[in-house]
Motif scaffolding. Structure first.
Motif, short mmCIF file in Angstrom:
data_model
loop_
_atom_site.label_atom_id
_atom_site.label_comp_id
_atom_site.label_asym_id
_atom_site.label_seq_id
_atom_site.Cartn_x
_atom_site.Cartn_y
_atom_site.Cartn_z
N THR A 46 0.68 -1.21 -0.11
CA THR A 46 0.07 0.07 -0.19
C THR A 46 0.77 1.30 -0.01
N ALA A 47 1.89 1.38 0.97
CA ALA A 47 2.80 2.43 0.81
C ALA A 47 3.45 2.78 -0.46
N CYS A 48 3.92 1.65 -1.22
CA CYS A 48 4.70 1.85 -2.58
C CYS A 48 3.70 2.05 -3.43
N ARG A 49 2.41 2.14 -3.66
CA ARG A 49 1.85 2.24 -4.50
C ARG A 49 1.77 3.57 -5.12
N SER A 50 2.06 3.72 -6.36
CA SER A 50 2.11 5.02 -6.89
C SER A 50 1.17 5.54 -7.90
N GLY A 51 0.25 4.57 -8.45
CA GLY A 51 -0.82 4.73 -9.54
C GLY A 51 -1.62 6.06 -9.31
N ASN A 52 -2.27 5.86 -7.85
CA ASN A 52 -3.17 7.07 -7.66
C ASN A 52 -2.78 8.23 -6.82
N VAL A 53 -1.45 8.33 -6.93
CA VAL A 53 -1.16 9.10 -5.68
C VAL A 53 -1.66 10.75 -6.41
N LYS A 54 -2.19 11.38 -5.35
CA LYS A 54 -2.66 12.86 -5.56
C LYS A 54 -1.90 13.95 -4.99
N PRO A 55 -1.59 15.00 -5.47
CA PRO A 55 -1.16 15.94 -4.66
C PRO A 55 -1.68 16.54 -3.38
N ASP A 56 -0.95 16.90 -2.46
CA ASP A 56 -1.61 17.54 -0.89
C ASP A 56 -2.62 18.42 -1.74
N ILE A 57 -3.77 18.29 -0.84
CA ILE A 57 -4.83 19.25 -1.01
C ILE A 57 -4.44 20.57 -0.26
N ALA A 58 -4.67 21.59 -1.20
CA ALA A 58 -4.17 23.11 -0.55
C ALA A 58 -5.30 23.70 0.34
N PRO A 59 -4.65 24.12 1.52
CA PRO A 59 -5.22 24.57 2.53
C PRO A 59 -5.56 26.17 2.18
N VAL A 60 -6.29 26.78 3.05
CA VAL A 60 -6.62 28.10 3.02
C VAL A 60 -5.41 28.79 3.63
N ALA A 61 -5.05 30.22 3.22
CA ALA A 61 -3.60 30.82 3.70
C ALA A 61 -3.69 30.94 5.03
N ASN A 62 -4.98 31.17 5.98
CA ASN A 62 -4.87 31.25 7.33
C ASN A 62 -6.25 31.39 7.91
N VAL A 63 -6.49 30.65 9.13
CA VAL A 63 -7.67 30.28 9.92
C VAL A 63 -7.26 31.12 11.20
N ASP A 64 -8.19 31.90 11.59
CA ASP A 64 -8.32 32.26 13.04
C ASP A 64 -8.89 31.44 13.68
N VAL A 65 -7.87 30.36 14.71
CA VAL A 65 -8.44 29.32 15.08
C VAL A 65 -9.82 29.59 16.35
N PRO A 66 -9.54 30.53 17.08
CA PRO A 66 -10.52 30.79 18.09
C PRO A 66 -11.81 31.19 17.11
N ARG A 67 -11.85 31.75 16.25
CA ARG A 67 -12.80 32.27 15.61
C ARG A 67 -13.55 31.20 14.74
N PHE A 68 -12.87 30.14 14.50
CA PHE A 68 -13.49 29.04 13.77
C PHE A 68 -14.04 28.09 14.81
N MET A 69 -13.68 28.10 16.24
CA MET A 69 -14.41 27.60 17.18
C MET A 69 -16.24 27.63 17.27
N GLY A 70 -16.74 26.62 17.81
CA GLY A 70 -18.47 26.67 17.58
C GLY A 70 -18.94 25.82 16.80
N ASP A 71 -20.21 25.77 16.75
CA ASP A 71 -21.04 24.76 15.98
C ASP A 71 -21.05 25.15 14.62
N TRP A 72 -20.85 24.12 13.80
CA TRP A 72 -20.73 23.92 12.33
C TRP A 72 -21.88 22.70 11.88
N TYR A 73 -22.89 23.12 11.24
CA TYR A 73 -23.72 21.92 10.57
C TYR A 73 -23.18 21.32 9.53
N VAL A 74 -23.12 20.30 9.31
CA VAL A 74 -22.76 19.39 8.13
C VAL A 74 -23.97 19.52 7.20
#
Length: 175
Positions: A17-45
């Motif tokens: 599994t670790a050596c598999r190379s056929g379906n390797v995708k690049p890392d997904i890009a995060p947003v530039a910055n998250v104000d973590v305390p502001r992100f806290m609270g409830d999020w509806y899925v």
């Protein structure tokens, strides 16, 4: 002798599994910055490509709270199978990765396993977010309210598709 064979088989599977190379995708890009305390609270899925425990989730809400040690106490609550179904709760712990500007977390459901959790979209008002993974196996569209306008929903689904996800697997979560 049997435990040795089993251990060898598991080691071979992990190595293959670790050596598999056929379906390797690049890392997904995060947003530039998250104000973590502001992100806290409830999020509806609102919608997701669900993990196994979430596949029958109704009225799903993910709540975040900063702990004194800097980690994030997460509480995921949902009803199983219907809006009247039994309540289920999961409580993973999040750890913000250093040098990620708050946008990449490790979520630990069971020690010592940690799952990548990448905030890939966050509106400027912290009202809607998309959380993904580099594997493109799971994704969560969440909002501060249990419903979002259809135009926003369609726009977020297009964003998820542009990230490399198979949007045919997306399930809209009933609230």
């Amino acid at each position: 002798m049997r435990p040795l064979r089993l251990a060898l088989l598991i080691a071979l599977i992990v190595a293959a599994t670790a050596c598999r190379s056929g379906n390797v995708k690049p890392d997904i890009a995060p947003v530039a910055n998250v104000d973590v305390p502001r992100f806290m609270g409830d999020w509806y899925v609102i919608a997701h490509i669900p993990s196994y425990p979430e596949r029958e989730a109704y009225a799903a809400v993910e709540s975040y709270a900063l702990r004194p040690d800097g980690r994030i106490q997460t509480t995921f609550r949902f009803r199983k199978g219907s809006l009247d179904g039994p309540r289920k709760t999961m409580r993973p712990i999040g750890t913000v990765r250093p040098d990620s500007n708050g946008a990449v977390w490790d979520m630990q459901f069971v020690w010592p396993i940690q799952a990548e959790y990448v905030i890939v979209y966050l509106d400027e008002d912290y009202r809607q977010t998309i959380v993904g993974r580099s594997k493109r196996d799971y994704v969560w569209l969440m909002a501060r309210t249990p419903d979002i306008p259809d135009t926003d929903y369609r726009a977020r689904i297009r964003q998820i598709e542009a990230l490399g996800y198979d949007v045919s697997k997306i399930r809209r979560v009933p609230h």
